[in-house]
Design a protein around this motif. Structure first.
Motif, mmCIF file in Angstrom:
data_model
loop_
_atom_site.group_PDB
_atom_site.id
_atom_site.type_symbol
_atom_site.label_atom_id
_atom_site.label_comp_id
_atom_site.label_asym_id
_atom_site.label_seq_id
_atom_site.Cartn_x
_atom_site.Cartn_y
_atom_site.Cartn_z
ATOM 1 N N GLU A 217 3.916 -12.659 -5.450
ATOM 2 C CA GLU A 217 5.405 -13.549 -5.014
ATOM 3 C C GLU A 217 6.019 -13.470 -5.179
ATOM 4 O O GLU A 217 7.230 -13.689 -4.910
ATOM 5 N N ALA A 218 5.657 -13.560 -6.953
ATOM 6 C CA ALA A 218 7.548 -13.734 -7.360
ATOM 7 C C ALA A 218 7.807 -12.281 -7.711
ATOM 8 O O ALA A 218 8.841 -12.557 -7.303
ATOM 9 N N LEU A 219 6.818 -11.549 -7.974
ATOM 10 C CA LEU A 219 7.367 -9.713 -7.032
ATOM 11 C C LEU A 219 8.463 -10.121 -5.865
ATOM 12 O O LEU A 219 10.083 -9.623 -5.563
ATOM 13 N N ARG A 220 7.351 -10.734 -4.751
ATOM 14 C CA ARG A 220 8.104 -10.318 -4.109
ATOM 15 C C ARG A 220 9.244 -11.145 -4.117
ATOM 16 O O ARG A 220 10.057 -11.090 -2.520
ATOM 17 N N LEU A 221 9.707 -12.497 -4.188
ATOM 18 C CA LEU A 221 11.212 -12.871 -4.457
ATOM 19 C C LEU A 221 11.997 -12.797 -4.666
ATOM 20 O O LEU A 221 12.855 -12.785 -5.048
ATOM 21 N N ASP A 223 12.598 -9.111 -4.327
ATOM 22 C CA ASP A 223 12.276 -7.742 -3.873
ATOM 23 C C ASP A 223 11.622 -6.153 -4.869
ATOM 24 O O ASP A 223 12.866 -5.759 -4.537
ATOM 25 N N ARG A 224 10.720 -7.233 -5.846
ATOM 26 C CA ARG A 224 10.816 -5.898 -6.252
ATOM 27 C C ARG A 224 8.731 -5.182 -5.722
ATOM 28 O O ARG A 224 8.259 -6.689 -4.902
ATOM 29 N N ARG A 225 8.323 -4.391 -5.514
ATOM 30 C CA ARG A 225 7.233 -4.049 -4.893
ATOM 31 C C ARG A 225 6.586 -3.171 -6.182
ATOM 32 O O ARG A 225 7.293 -2.073 -6.674
ATOM 33 N N VAL A 226 5.768 -3.554 -6.324
ATOM 34 C CA VAL A 226 4.671 -2.455 -7.852
ATOM 35 C C VAL A 226 3.674 -1.901 -7.586
ATOM 36 O O VAL A 226 2.487 -2.656 -7.028
ATOM 37 N N ASN A 227 3.302 -0.836 -6.801
ATOM 38 C CA ASN A 227 1.676 0.150 -7.113
ATOM 39 C C ASN A 227 0.770 0.044 -8.340
ATOM 40 O O ASN A 227 1.255 -0.204 -9.896
ATOM 41 N N ALA A 228 -0.115 -1.362 -8.434
ATOM 42 C CA ALA A 228 -0.788 -1.576 -9.080
ATOM 43 C C ALA A 228 -2.065 -1.344 -8.204
ATOM 44 O O ALA A 228 -2.842 -2.577 -9.062
ATOM 45 N N PRO A 229 -2.975 -0.185 -9.028
ATOM 46 C CA PRO A 229 -3.984 -0.372 -8.361
ATOM 47 C C PRO A 229 -5.519 -1.145 -8.584
ATOM 48 O O PRO A 229 -6.127 -1.284 -7.761
ATOM 49 N N ALA A 230 -4.766 -1.226 -9.816
ATOM 50 C CA ALA A 230 -6.135 -2.247 -10.229
ATOM 51 C C ALA A 230 -5.998 -3.719 -10.115
ATOM 52 O O ALA A 230 -6.821 -4.582 -10.917
ATOM 53 N N LEU A 231 -5.219 -4.296 -9.502
ATOM 54 C CA LEU A 231 -4.338 -5.293 -9.334
ATOM 55 C C LEU A 231 -5.601 -5.507 -7.537
ATOM 56 O O LEU A 231 -5.039 -6.990 -6.439
#
Length: 243
Positions: A217-221, A223-231
């Motif tokens: 949610e903090a990333l969404r606020l 405007d960041r998108r991070v690809n993290a398969p471990a999550l």
């Protein structure tokens, strides 16, 4: 560098946050400020205490000094206890006090469920049935249907923080039914950051947990998108377009 700020009640599973920072593997910094936790056991009245506006306001100064670009109140029960409108009021007050975009873990669950296209979910909670019912009502207000709910509470936050993968997996299994498109574990006192892939593999569907959705949610606020398969699936899927 994107700096994310979190207000976390007490000292239970806050070490999930630096763990998630490592798993993101990107230029993301996670800053956690502790607020007063109130009572350690989940009762219908108790969740309202940690989320009081004055308590949250006292925590934001440290986040401003750290350069945080957004702040999330990292408590589910402390944000859904007063319902949909109450959570909106809480977040508006937090944003005003912090001077930056703000949200809370309860809204994070709603936005994350929409992100993965899950309209029907199961809830696996360490709360007593009454508190789990408040979360069900909160999700219903967001048009997310709870098709199954399992409560094992009340489990004190300090006890929940000691649970490992086997206890968390058992909780999720007890809640899951085939009709559920995702399983939600709302307790922010559970250590879940290291267990999401195992949970999703066992259940065969996305799993959303408090620390995971809160950071997302903090990333969404911001405007960041991070690809993290471990999550888990939340951090690997393309956004779902709701129709």
């Amino acid at each position: 560098m994107t700096a994310l700020g979190f207000l976390y009640p007490g000292h239970f599973a806050e070490d999930d946050y630096p763990r998630i920072e490592q798993l993101l593997g990107s230029d993301i910094r996670v800053d956690v400020v502790h607020t007063e936790a109130g009572e350690g056991a989940h009762r219908v009245a108790a969740p309202r205490e940690p989320g009081a506006a004055e308590r949250l306001a006292r925590g934001v100064e440290g986040l401003r000094l750290s350069g945080a670009e957004a702040v999330v109140w990292a408590s589910a029960s402390g944000s859904f206890a007063d319902g949909w409108e109450g959570a909106h009021e809480q977040v508006r007050a937090l944003a005003h006090a912090a001077g930056m975009p703000a949200s809370c873990t309860s809204f994070a669950f709603v936005h994350a469920a929409r992100e993965i296209g899950a309209r029907r979910v199961a809830v696996a909670a360490t709360y007593p049935a009454g508190v789990t019912g408040l979360f069900r009502d909160f999700l219903r207000a967001a048009d997310v249907e709870v098709v199954a709910a399992h409560s094992v509470g009340p489990v004190a936050a300090a006890e929940a923080a000691t649970w490992g993968e086997s206890e968390i997996l058992a909780l999720a299994r007890d809640a899951d039914i085939p009709e559920a498109e995702a399983v939600l574990l709302p307790d922010s006192a559970l250590h879940t950051a290291s267990h999401i892939p195992a949970l999703e593999k066992d259940l065969g569907k996305p799993v959303l947990t408090a620390s995971q959705v809160t950071v997302w949610e903090a990333l969404r606020l911001t405007d960041r998108r991070v690809n993290a398969p471990a999550l888990g699936a939340l951090f690997t899927r393309e956004p779902i377009v709701q129709v």
